[in-house]
Motif scaffolding. Structure first.
Motif: not given
Length: 258
Positions: A137-143, A193-197, A218-228
């Motif tokens: 996976w790749i994880v990008d951070n956005e706010s 799979e690309p994910l966005v925190a 793309v799937t977006l979620m809160r950082p606390r849910h990424l690992a799960s």
């Protein structure tokens, strides 16, 4: 996301006060009003506590004091949390650091490797590359601003009132480029799979998704849910030797951004 600004839009940096600065100024300006309302809520809690004390044969004074304190503390915690949740958007904390700690804490002991700030030469970078038994996976951070709604309508991604198609396509493109390079250099075909925190902004969940917003690849979620999410939704089976080979290849051929 790749190709877009993070945390502070350039237009706001150039023209007067940014929304982040205005938010902080308004927050501090409203401190006295918050304390006033908190006192009123606590007083209401005292009144209710006294009534409950009489009703259930308890000490009315003690019940009133306890419930009043609980109401006041709860209101303070809620207010603090609403402000703290904007810390990344305000530039007071780094989303990459928060996400990296969460990923390493949950995934590190399960055989996952997390590499930070990687990019294919000539391509945009991603904040985190996650390689493990369940895939890559790749994880990008956005706010975004606190009132920005992140949602899907008609299979399209919306960031507030604007389409998020450009941002999603850029991240999907980076995932494809990384997969091509890793597969070619390691000899192990991979799907990334690309994910966005999402550190700030309102995730508007669909009826079939309680924690994520998924659209345009793309799937977006809160950082606390990424690992799960990663543990619960494997996209490929990799053994220990393949994980090690992919991690070594990524460390060798992908440009480190920081």
């Amino acid at each position: 996301m790749p190709g877009g600004s993070i945390y502070v839009p350039q237009t706001d940096q150039l023209h007067g006060l940014s929304p982040q600065v205005m938010y902080e100024q308004f927050w501090h300006k409203e401190a006295k009003e918050r304390w006033k309302m908190r006192g009123l809520k606590a007083a209401a809690g005292v009144a209710v506590g006294v009534a409950l004390g009489y009703r259930f044969g308890l000490s009315p004074v003690l019940a009133g004091i306890v419930l009043g304190l609980l109401v006041g503390v709860a209101d303070a915690v809620v207010a603090w949390w609403s402000y703290e949740s904007t810390a990344v958007w305000r530039g007071r904390r780094r989303g990459e650091t928060i996400t990296a700690k969460r990923l390493r804490r949950r995934l590190g002991r399960r055989g996952y490797r997390i590499l930070g700030g990687r990019a294919v030469p000539g391509q945009a970078s991603v904040d985190h590359l996650v390689i493990g038994p369940g895939g890559v996976w790749i994880v990008d951070n956005e706010s975004w601003s606190p009132d920005t709604e992140i949602a899907t309508y008609g299979e399209r991604l919306f960031l507030g009132e604007k389409y998020g198609s450009k941002e999603a396509a850029a991240l999907v493109g980076v995932a494809g480029a990384l997969a091509e390079v890793l597969g070619r250099e390691s000899g192990i075909p991979v799907v990334i799979e690309p994910l966005v925190a999402v550190h700030c902004g309102k995730l508007v969940h669909g009826t079939d998704r309680r924690r994520t917003v998924t659209a345009e690849g793309v799937t977006l979620m809160r950082p606390r849910h990424l690992a799960s999410w990663i543990l619960g939704a494997p996209n490929q089976e990799l053994d220990d030797s393949q994980v090690e080979a992919l991690a070594r290849t990524a460390a060798r051929v992908l440009r480190r951004m920081r």
